[in-house]
Design a protein around this motif. Structure first.
Motif, PDB file in Angstrom:
ATOM      1  N   ALA A 279      11.893 -10.437  -1.971  1.00 31.57           N
ATOM      2  CA  ALA A 279      11.926  -9.361  -0.974  1.00 31.57           C
ATOM      3  C   ALA A 279      10.526  -8.915  -0.562  1.00 31.57           C
ATOM      4  N   ASP A 280       9.542  -9.806  -0.699  1.00 37.55           N
ATOM      5  CA  ASP A 280       8.152  -9.492  -0.345  1.00 37.55           C
ATOM      6  C   ASP A 280       7.616  -8.268  -1.082  1.00 37.55           C
ATOM      7  N   ARG A 281       8.198  -7.975  -2.250  1.00 33.54           N
ATOM      8  CA  ARG A 281       7.756  -6.786  -3.001  1.00 33.54           C
ATOM      9  C   ARG A 281       7.513  -7.089  -4.474  1.00 33.54           C
ATOM     10  N   ILE A 282       8.247  -8.074  -4.978  1.00 35.56           N
ATOM     11  CA  ILE A 282       8.052  -8.453  -6.379  1.00 35.56           C
ATOM     12  C   ILE A 282       7.432  -9.845  -6.386  1.00 35.56           C
ATOM     13  N   PHE A 283       6.239  -9.928  -6.951  1.00 32.78           N
ATOM     14  CA  PHE A 283       5.481 -11.181  -6.918  1.00 32.78           C
ATOM     15  C   PHE A 283       5.330 -11.725  -8.343  1.00 32.78           C
ATOM     16  N   PHE A 284       5.222 -13.026  -8.433  1.00 34.29           N
ATOM     17  CA  PHE A 284       5.134 -13.649  -9.757  1.00 34.29           C
ATOM     18  C   PHE A 284       3.848 -14.453  -9.863  1.00 34.29           C
TER      19      PHE A 284
ATOM     20  N   GLN B 162      -5.215 -14.768  -9.290  1.00 32.89           N
ATOM     21  CA  GLN B 162      -6.131 -14.523  -8.170  1.00 32.89           C
ATOM     22  C   GLN B 162      -5.448 -14.807  -6.830  1.00 32.89           C
ATOM     23  N   GLY B 163      -4.777 -15.961  -6.749  1.00 37.74           N
ATOM     24  CA  GLY B 163      -4.107 -16.369  -5.505  1.00 37.74           C
ATOM     25  C   GLY B 163      -3.016 -15.386  -5.119  1.00 37.74           C
ATOM     26  N   THR B 164      -2.220 -14.992  -6.086  1.00 34.45           N
ATOM     27  CA  THR B 164      -1.121 -14.063  -5.808  1.00 34.45           C
ATOM     28  C   THR B 164      -1.673 -12.710  -5.366  1.00 34.45           C
TER      29      THR B 164
ATOM     30  N   LYS C 276       0.816  -1.190   0.000  1.00 35.16           N
ATOM     31  CA  LYS C 276       0.000   0.000   0.000  1.00 35.16           C
ATOM     32  C   LYS C 276       0.851   1.242   0.000  1.00 35.16           C
ATOM     33  N   ALA C 277       0.962   1.997  -1.017  1.00 33.82           N
ATOM     34  CA  ALA C 277       1.706   3.244  -1.128  1.00 33.82           C
ATOM     35  C   ALA C 277       1.243   3.902  -2.399  1.00 33.82           C
ATOM     36  N   GLY C 278       1.202   5.183  -2.362  1.00 37.89           N
ATOM     37  CA  GLY C 278       0.755   5.884  -3.555  1.00 37.89           C
ATOM     38  C   GLY C 278       1.725   5.647  -4.695  1.00 37.89           C
ATOM     39  N   LEU C 279       1.185   5.432  -5.859  1.00 37.09           N
ATOM     40  CA  LEU C 279       2.033   5.281  -7.026  1.00 37.09           C
ATOM     41  C   LEU C 279       2.274   6.675  -7.585  1.00 37.09           C
ATOM     42  N   VAL C 280       3.509   7.012  -7.788  1.00 33.83           N
ATOM     43  CA  VAL C 280       3.835   8.336  -8.289  1.00 33.83           C
ATOM     44  C   VAL C 280       4.279   8.225  -9.739  1.00 33.83           C
ATOM     45  N   VAL C 281       3.645   8.989 -10.580  1.00 31.38           N
ATOM     46  CA  VAL C 281       4.061   9.007 -11.981  1.00 31.38           C
ATOM     47  C   VAL C 281       5.177  10.033 -12.101  1.00 31.38           C
ATOM     48  N   LEU C 282       6.369   9.555 -12.385  1.00 36.28           N
ATOM     49  CA  LEU C 282       7.511  10.455 -12.422  1.00 36.28           C
ATOM     50  C   LEU C 282       7.546  11.266 -13.704  1.00 36.28           C
TER      51      LEU C 282
ATOM     52  N   VAL D  51      -0.900 -10.673  -1.970  1.00 40.59           N
ATOM     53  CA  VAL D  51      -0.376  -9.297  -1.988  1.00 40.59           C
ATOM     54  C   VAL D  51      -1.284  -8.385  -1.169  1.00 40.59           C
ATOM     55  N   SER D  52      -2.598  -8.592  -1.322  1.00 38.22           N
ATOM     56  CA  SER D  52      -3.553  -7.761  -0.595  1.00 38.22           C
ATOM     57  C   SER D  52      -3.374  -7.920   0.914  1.00 38.22           C
ATOM     58  N   ARG D  53      -3.142  -9.162   1.352  1.00 38.06           N
ATOM     59  CA  ARG D  53      -2.911  -9.404   2.786  1.00 38.06           C
ATOM     60  C   ARG D  53      -1.642  -8.684   3.232  1.00 38.06           C
ATOM     61  N   LYS D  54      -0.622  -8.743   2.373  1.00 35.73           N
ATOM     62  CA  LYS D  54       0.654  -8.073   2.701  1.00 35.73           C
ATOM     63  C   LYS D  54       0.466  -6.562   2.831  1.00 35.73           C
ATOM     64  N   LEU D  55      -0.448  -6.019   2.006  1.00 35.79           N
ATOM     65  CA  LEU D  55      -0.680  -4.574   2.035  1.00 35.79           C
ATOM     66  C   LEU D  55      -1.287  -4.130   3.350  1.00 35.79           C
TER      67      LEU D  55
END
Ligand SMILES: Cc1cc2nc3c(=O)[nH]c(=O)nc-3n(C[C@H](O)[C@H](O)[C@H](O)COP(=O)(O)OP(=O)(O)OC[C@H]3O[C@@H](n4cnc5c(N)ncnc54)[C@H](O)[C@@H]3O)c2cc1C
Length: 455
Positions: free
Chosen positions: A418-423, A444-446, A22-28, A450-454
């Protein structure tokens, strides 16, 4: 026989075509660069195939904001239906809804009003088989079924003994008339690989199904329809994923995004090609998994006929005797009454054919048909086309399976980094790999994970 979702260890007797944060996505860069990106999404999903679409639906249901980035100018990935070549639906990739009644896309399709139906209740009634010296009878067909069972048992024995070896080795004792044809069904036609390239354990632990369903309007059409209400950035190729800092930077052809979590759903073929640069590099065993859960080759040479020259009504199967070089194809005839025959090649033969001109492939398939069915073939031939998934840069192959000795890398492939990139994707599903429903379930499972991690 309706035997959905049984592992091969439980069910091996049906000869089917895979039937068998959960973090805002910033368009650079300027916001307009990625036109359809939702503002402030929580997760970036790379790829809008079945896995990416399922992941997006799941995350949105959990009130997560997502950015879905797709390199192609269309959704669906390896599930795509086109209607221009034949003026009828033609599935360029996936066609069969495997695991029949329980396939999640069965109910998705019906909810959208698509026509979904089982291919045939009894495959043995809907097959025609040709030997080198003419049409073969029911007894010869039964021999292929019997040999297929023997092949399955031999693979099971090897797998159960913990031997992750090539299927060709585990089954080398099985020889004689029709054995090469049965081996073609199990290898090139089903897995898109020759037996020497398939892991016994991987094959044995996969899900086999007995009744396939088809969608009259095309499988790809259903997948695309399911993505209709999603905000997907098309023509947006992900070039790099930089996870060196606190946030992840996703570098695309339309700008760079910042987020806390990424779900990568591209094929292992694309991952192994290094088309997406990870900074820092991913762990070595992870990279190894991209290479060793390798892509098979499977292509359709599609021919349309003005009459039902096969005499089996809709959705029959035409097989012919194949040698130990695997150079042949098996055919789904008159698919959903469109007059289209899917002559499907796989493994090394598909790889060899891939670089040849489309006309040459069509002529090859017509020639084999003519040998079996005579002059009616050329007389009733309307038009044809051929797919080339090997050279499709968004896929680089048809679907993945473990190389011999590499089954354990399935687990590695599924692990987050690293609990940040999921496949996610077809190759990441435990048992339903190489399928659309497997990709859907994996996405769906992934996403749920990810949602739980957020939090
Ligand atoms: C010829 C053929 C026949 C098949 N037959 C069947 C069948 O009958 N039944 C069945 O269930 N399955 C079948 N399959 C397998 C099935 O199509 C796949 O397992 C499934 O569609 C894979 O979905 P996915 O989401 O995992 O991957 P994909 O569909 O490959 O989705 C990944 C997406 O990522 C995109 N992408 C790639 N690189 C980038 C990048 N750098 N940046 C942004 N986007 C990128 C791709 O364009 C693609 O849209 C078949 C496949 C083929 C090729």
């Amino acid at each position: 026989m309706q035997t959905d979702s049984l592992s091969r260890a439980q069910q091996y007797s049906a000869v089917t075509r895979r039937q068998f944060l959960k973090a805002g996505l910033v368009v650079l860069l300027p916001q307009s660069a990625i036109a359809s990106v939702d503002s402030n999404p929580d997760v970036v999903i790379v790829g809008a195939g079945a896995a990416g679409i399922a992941a997006a639906h799941s995350l949105i249901k959990d009130n997560r904001k997502v950015a879905i980035l797709e390199g192609r100018g269309r959704v669906g990935g390896r599930a795509h239906t086109e209607t221009t070549t034949f003026n009828a639906p033609f599935d360029v990739g996936a066609h069969w809804l495997h695991q029949g009644r329980r396939n999640p896309y069965n109910s998705i399709a019906q909810n959208f009003g698509f026509d979904v139906e089982p291919v045939v209740e009894n495959l043995r009634d809907n097959y025609r088989l040709f030997a080198t010296d003419g049409e073969a009878g029911e007894n010869e067909l039964k021999k292929i079924f019997k040999i297929y069972d023997e092949l399955s048992k031999a693979i099971g024995r090897s797998s159960n003994a913990g031997k992750d070896i090539p299927v060709s080795v585990a089954t080398e004792q099985i020889v004689g008339r029709w054995s090469d044809t049965a081996k073609f069904v199990l290898g090139p036609w089903d897995m898109g690989k020759d037996l020497k390239d398939i892991s016994t354990v991987d094959w044995w632990k996969s899900t086999e199904v007995a009744v396939d369903y088809v969608c009259r309007q095309g499988y790809g059409a259903v997948v695309a329809r399911y993505a209709d209400d999603l905000n997907i950035s098309l023509n947006t190729t992900v070039k790099g994923i930089d996870w060196s800092g606190k946030d992840i930077l996703v570098d695309t052809t339309n700008g760079t995004l910042r987020t806390k979590a990424v779900i990568v759903t591209v094929s292992t073929g694309v991952l192994a090609s290094d088309a997406i640069k990870f900074t820092p590099q991913l762990p070595l065993d992870k990279q190894e998994s991209f290479h060793k859960i390798s892509m098979g080759m499977y292509d359709h040479i599609a021919l349309q006929f003005s009459e039902d020259i096969f005499g089996m009504g809709r959705d029959g199967y035409l097989m012919f005797e194949i040698g130990n070089d695997g150079k042949g194809f098996a055919t789904l005839t008159n698919a959903s009454d469109t007059g289209i025959a899917y002559c499907d090649v796989g493994g090394d033969w598909a790889r060899e054919l891939s670089s040849r001109p489309v006309d040459e492939k069509i002529d090859y398939a017509l020639g084999e048909m003519e040998r079996m069915l005579g002059s009616s073939v050329r007389r009733t031939f309307v038009t044809g086309t051929a797919t080339d998934w090997r050279n499709d840069k968004w896929s680089l192959g048809s679907y993945a399976s473990a190389d011999p000795g590499a089954y354990k890398l399935r687990w590695t492939l599924r692990q987050p980094v690293a609990d940040r990139i999921f496949f996610a994707g077809e190759a990441c599903h435990r048992t339903h790999w190489a399928t659309v429903d497997g990709a859907h379930r994996s996405g769906q499972g992934t996403a749920k994970f990810v949602s739980r991690k957020l939090g």
